[in-house]
Design a protein around this motif. Structure first.
Motif, PDB file in Angstrom:
ATOM      1  N   THR A  95       0.888  -1.228   0.070  1.00  0.00           N
ATOM      2  CA  THR A  95       0.002  -0.089   0.006  1.00  0.00           C
ATOM      3  C   THR A  95       0.875   1.119   0.094  1.00  0.00           C
TER       4      THR A  95
ATOM      5  N   PRO B 176       0.925   5.026   1.414  1.00  0.00           N
ATOM      6  CA  PRO B 176       0.325   5.688   2.444  1.00  0.00           C
ATOM      7  C   PRO B 176       0.436   7.397   2.189  1.00  0.00           C
TER       8      PRO B 176
ATOM      9  N   ASN C  75      -4.505   5.684   1.848  1.00  0.00           N
ATOM     10  CA  ASN C  75      -3.575   4.469   1.585  1.00  0.00           C
ATOM     11  C   ASN C  75      -3.825   3.153   0.967  1.00  0.00           C
TER      12      ASN C  75
ATOM     13  N   TRP D 196      -3.822  -0.208  11.980  1.00  0.00           N
ATOM     14  CA  TRP D 196      -3.995   1.362  11.354  1.00  0.00           C
ATOM     15  C   TRP D 196      -2.937   2.141  12.165  1.00  0.00           C
TER      16      TRP D 196
ATOM     17  N   ALA E 185       0.445   1.466  11.111  1.00  0.00           N
ATOM     18  CA  ALA E 185       0.671   2.003   9.825  1.00  0.00           C
ATOM     19  C   ALA E 185       0.847   3.389   9.747  1.00  0.00           C
ATOM     20  N   ASP E 186       0.119   4.044  10.751  1.00  0.00           N
ATOM     21  CA  ASP E 186       0.431   5.796  10.820  1.00  0.00           C
ATOM     22  C   ASP E 186       1.520   5.854  11.435  1.00  0.00           C
TER      23      ASP E 186
ATOM     24  N   SER F  42       3.114  -6.886   8.998  1.00  0.00           N
ATOM     25  CA  SER F  42       3.344  -5.564   8.137  1.00  0.00           C
ATOM     26  C   SER F  42       4.521  -4.818   8.458  1.00  0.00           C
TER      27      SER F  42
ATOM     28  N   PRO G  62       6.997  -1.424   7.308  1.00  0.00           N
ATOM     29  CA  PRO G  62       7.164  -0.103   6.570  1.00  0.00           C
ATOM     30  C   PRO G  62       8.396  -0.163   5.324  1.00  0.00           C
TER      31      PRO G  62
ATOM     32  N   VAL H 263       3.966   0.297   2.613  1.00  0.00           N
ATOM     33  CA  VAL H 263       3.817  -0.486   3.589  1.00  0.00           C
ATOM     34  C   VAL H 263       3.145  -1.910   3.012  1.00  0.00           C
TER      35      VAL H 263
END
Length: 390
Positions: free
Chosen positions: A281, A283, A288, A330, A333-334, A359, A361, A372
């Motif tokens: 993905t 971001p 995203n 989430w 990811a943020d 997951s 980064p 990601v």
């Protein structure tokens, strides 16, 4: 650069245009009559008439014609001398000797001089014969010209182009093809293609690539050949099946970008083989969205990559997906942090799937998160157990 078979070679139909015929006869009435009959007998033809061989020769040198129809007995230069002079100037057009002074001697001389057709003048009944001969000669001339141009294009192409028969033996290849592997063309003609590949890559061709080529008629992708001195040659290939069972191979050495793609493709094949679904993905884009998904992800979820590209991964969630787990994913990811967890996702048919998600980064040189990457596996892989029994 896009690689495609016989790139840059125009189809034969592109050569179609009006036939341009130059007629030479010192009898003005006769040459005009010949032109009139040819224009009547043939579709889409243009004629130019000359009564003197010298100016006609100059016109042939400067103009664009497809055929010459010449009388034999003319003052200053007869028809065969006109032919010889034209050939000396590099004019290689079809040449018809259309003469009223026929004899076995002239016919023999015409053949020796390289006349394409020899025809004696007569009444009007001779003109359909003349028209038919001219039409056949021009069609042949156009076809040979097209093939010659195509061959020159192949010979001068930057891409390596080779033709391999149904036994896997090189029947033809251009200089660019041989040079890519630090070989001479003569070394490879008559050799099997596997002489240019290490054993493990040759097995990949036999086990994966050639069966796909036979089934689908074409294959394109990345491979690694080897030079005469044993150095690796990262390459991009386009293979096209031929009707006789052989195939055309177009090869280019990889650029740095291509090499990166090839590395990604190799890793992707490994992940597909072990059943790890991969989703990437971005971001930096709104919501995203997914920008990549591999085949193993398609197999796991039933969603094809095209249908999920541009969507947020929430399409995987359903009624029994734990909202706290989603919130944790989430948040990670943020924050640009990795996370490993188990989550219930839903496949394209609405059926729940227990999955383990890892997951991570991917950062640029400045440390900012560019992408990601999520790795999805069935949750019972590696002994995950049933995390959703309650």
């Amino acid at each position: 650069m896009d690689v495609s078979p016989l790139h840059g070679i125009a189809p034969f139909s592109a050569e179609r245009r009006a036939m341009r015929i130059l007629l030479v006869d010192d009898n003005e009435a006769m040459v005009e009559l010949s032109a009139t009959f040819l224009e009547r007998e043939l579709d889409d033809v243009e004629t130019e008439t000359y009564t003197e061989p010298g100016p006609a020769l100059d016109e042939l040198t400067d103009g664009e014609y497809d055929c010459v129809v010449s009388d034999y007995d003319m003052p200053g230069m007869d028809g065969l001398e006109l032919l010889t002079a034209a050939r000396e100037r590099g004019i290689d057009l079809p040449f018809v000797l259309f003469t009223g002074k026929g004899s076995e001697e002239i016919a023999s001389r015409a053949i020796s001089a390289g006349v394409d057709e020899y025809l004696q003048k007569g009444g009007p009944e001779e003109y359909p014969v003349l028209a038919n001969k001219v039409s056949n000669l021009v069609e042949k001339y156009w076809a040979e010209t097209h093939m010659r141009r195509g061959f020159l294009a192949i010979e001068s192409a930057e891409e390596g182009i080779g033709i391999i028969d149904d036994e896997g033996v090189y029947q033809y290849l251009n200089e660019a093809y041989a040079a890519l592997y630090d070989r001479d063309r003569a070394e490879l003609i008559g050799e099997h293609w596997d002489v240019l590949y290490p054993a493990d890559e040759a097995r990949r061709f036999h086990d994966e690539i050639l069966p796909q080529l036979e089934a689908e008629g074409s294959w394109r992708g990345f491979s690694t050949g080897v030079t005469k001195g044993g150095e690796a040659v990262p390459e991009r290939l386009v293979l096209t099946q031929m009707d006789d069972g052989g195939h055309v191979c177009i090869v280019q050495e990889l650029t740095e970008v291509d090499a990166l793609r090839a590395e990604v493709e190799l890793k992707d094949r490994v992940l597909d083989a072990v059943g790890v679904g991969v989703v990437v993905t971005d971001p930096s884009l709104p919501d995203n969205p997914v920008v990549y998904a591999n085949e193993a992800f398609e197999t796991l979820t039933g969603y094809d990559a095209e249908s999920v590209t541009g969507r947020n991964c929430r399409f995987l969630y359903g009624p029994e997906t734990d909202p706290e787990t989603v919130a944790a994913i989430w948040a990670a990811a943020d924050a640009g942090e990795p996370i490993s967890t188990e989550i219930r996702i839903y496949d394209a048919g609405g059926e729940p799937v227990r999955a383990r998600l890892d997951s991570h980064p991917i950062r640029d040189d400045d440390g900012a998160v560019e992408f990601v990457v999520g790795f999805y596996r069935p949750a019972d892989v590696d002994g995950a157990g049933d995390a959703f029994s309650s």
